[in-house]
Design a protein around this motif. Structure first.
Motif, PDB file in Angstrom:
ATOM      1  N   SER A  19      99.701  -3.200 104.701  1.00 36.42           N
ATOM      2  CA  SER A  19      98.447  -2.560 105.078  1.00 36.42           C
ATOM      3  C   SER A  19      97.325  -3.148 104.231  1.00 36.42           C
ATOM      4  O   SER A  19      97.433  -3.215 103.001  1.00 36.42           O
ATOM      5  N   ILE A  20      96.275  -3.592 104.893  1.00 30.91           N
ATOM      6  CA  ILE A  20      95.076  -4.073 104.212  1.00 30.91           C
ATOM      7  C   ILE A  20      93.910  -3.268 104.753  1.00 30.91           C
ATOM      8  O   ILE A  20      93.640  -3.290 105.961  1.00 30.91           O
ATOM      9  N   HIS A  21      93.269  -2.531 103.882  1.00 30.91           N
ATOM     10  CA  HIS A  21      92.098  -1.732 104.283  1.00 30.91           C
ATOM     11  C   HIS A  21      92.473  -0.770 105.422  1.00 30.91           C
ATOM     12  O   HIS A  21      91.752  -0.631 106.400  1.00 30.91           O
ATOM     13  N   HIS A  22      93.642  -0.164 105.312  1.00 32.71           N
ATOM     14  CA  HIS A  22      94.184   0.793 106.295  1.00 32.71           C
ATOM     15  C   HIS A  22      94.519   0.150 107.639  1.00 32.71           C
ATOM     16  O   HIS A  22      94.635   0.849 108.642  1.00 32.71           O
ATOM     17  N   LEU A  23      94.687  -1.159 107.661  1.00 31.22           N
ATOM     18  CA  LEU A  23      95.019  -1.872 108.895  1.00 31.22           C
ATOM     19  C   LEU A  23      96.399  -2.496 108.761  1.00 31.22           C
ATOM     20  O   LEU A  23      96.706  -3.118 107.740  1.00 31.22           O
ATOM     21  N   GLY A  24      97.229  -2.357 109.776  1.00 32.96           N
ATOM     22  CA  GLY A  24      98.531  -3.009 109.778  1.00 32.96           C
ATOM     23  C   GLY A  24      98.356  -4.512 109.950  1.00 32.96           C
ATOM     24  O   GLY A  24      97.787  -4.963 110.944  1.00 32.96           O
ATOM     25  N   CYS A  25      98.806  -5.275 108.976  1.00 35.44           N
ATOM     26  CA  CYS A  25      98.603  -6.727 108.957  1.00 35.44           C
ATOM     27  C   CYS A  25      99.901  -7.454 108.613  1.00 35.44           C
ATOM     28  O   CYS A  25     100.844  -6.854 108.099  1.00 35.44           O
ATOM     29  N   PHE A  26      99.912  -8.737 108.880  1.00 35.75           N
ATOM     30  CA  PHE A  26     100.967  -9.630 108.429  1.00 35.75           C
ATOM     31  C   PHE A  26     100.348 -10.636 107.465  1.00 35.75           C
ATOM     32  O   PHE A  26      99.264 -11.159 107.733  1.00 35.75           O
ATOM     33  N   VAL A  27     101.036 -10.900 106.367  1.00 40.57           N
ATOM     34  CA  VAL A  27     100.630 -11.942 105.419  1.00 40.57           C
ATOM     35  C   VAL A  27     101.743 -12.982 105.410  1.00 40.57           C
ATOM     36  O   VAL A  27     102.897 -12.672 105.111  1.00 40.57           O
TER      37      VAL A  27
END
Length: 188
Positions: free
Chosen positions: A147-155
């Protein structure tokens, strides 16, 4: 007749590039994406098709297969996201559906995700401010859902020293960009 013009996830005609202390955040609109989900009872056949596409490799949990022009990363049990250059694979989902047939459900994902590349000597410090992953332990080819800034993300770790790719929801691209740029200004 409509006169449509393609825009990037951030609403520009050209990809946005921001630099802070030698670390570069680049919007990357040149990525075609499609999800591949093995259908029940066809898991082995689906994996075989994916391995054929990726020169014998299938991404396992927390991993990517980085290959030109296609790449893929694991998103869940018997599920993967496949990416390729948009210029040469505009119809990636249709190409994959033809290849996988009834072994997988394939869906277009290109316009669902915003892609940002973060490169430079301060990359790790920026990621450490953004999300709870151990970026310093990640190796080339590692993938983390976070989660980045309350957003589901992939790194996705592209290079062991200074390059990660961040995929987040296109509908929140401006918020994601703001969060990464704010972390860059804070950390660097």
């Amino acid at each position: 007749m409509h006169d449509l013009i393609a825009i990037t996830a951030l609403g520009g005609l050209e990809p946005r590039v921001d630099t802070v202390a030698g670390t570069i955040l680049s919007e990357n609109p040149g990525l075609a994406l499609a999800s591949v989900h093995a259908r029940m009872g066809h898991e082995d056949a689906c994996r075989a098709h994916l391995a054929d596409l990726l020169d014998g490799q299938v991404p396992e949990v927390g991993r990517t297969v980085l290959r030109d022009p296609e790449a893929a990363f694991w998103t869940g049990p018997d599920q993967w996201m496949v990416g390729a250059p948009f210029d040469t694979h505009e119809d990636l989902a249709a190409e994959l559906k033809a290849r996988f047939g009834d072994t997988a459900s394939v869906s277009e994902q290109t316009d669902a995700w915003a892609c940002f590349d973060l490169r430079g000597p301060g990359m790790a410090a920026v990621i450490e401010l953004l999300c709870p992953i151990n970026i310093r332990q990640m190796q080339t080819g590692d993938a983390q859902r976070t989660s980045i800034h309350h957003l589901g993300c992939f790194v996705l770790r592209r290079d062991p020293s200074d390059w990660v790719r961040i995929l987040g929801p296109r509908a929140s691209a401006t918020s994601l960009h703001h969060a990464v740029l704010s972390a860059m200004r804070s950390a660097l």
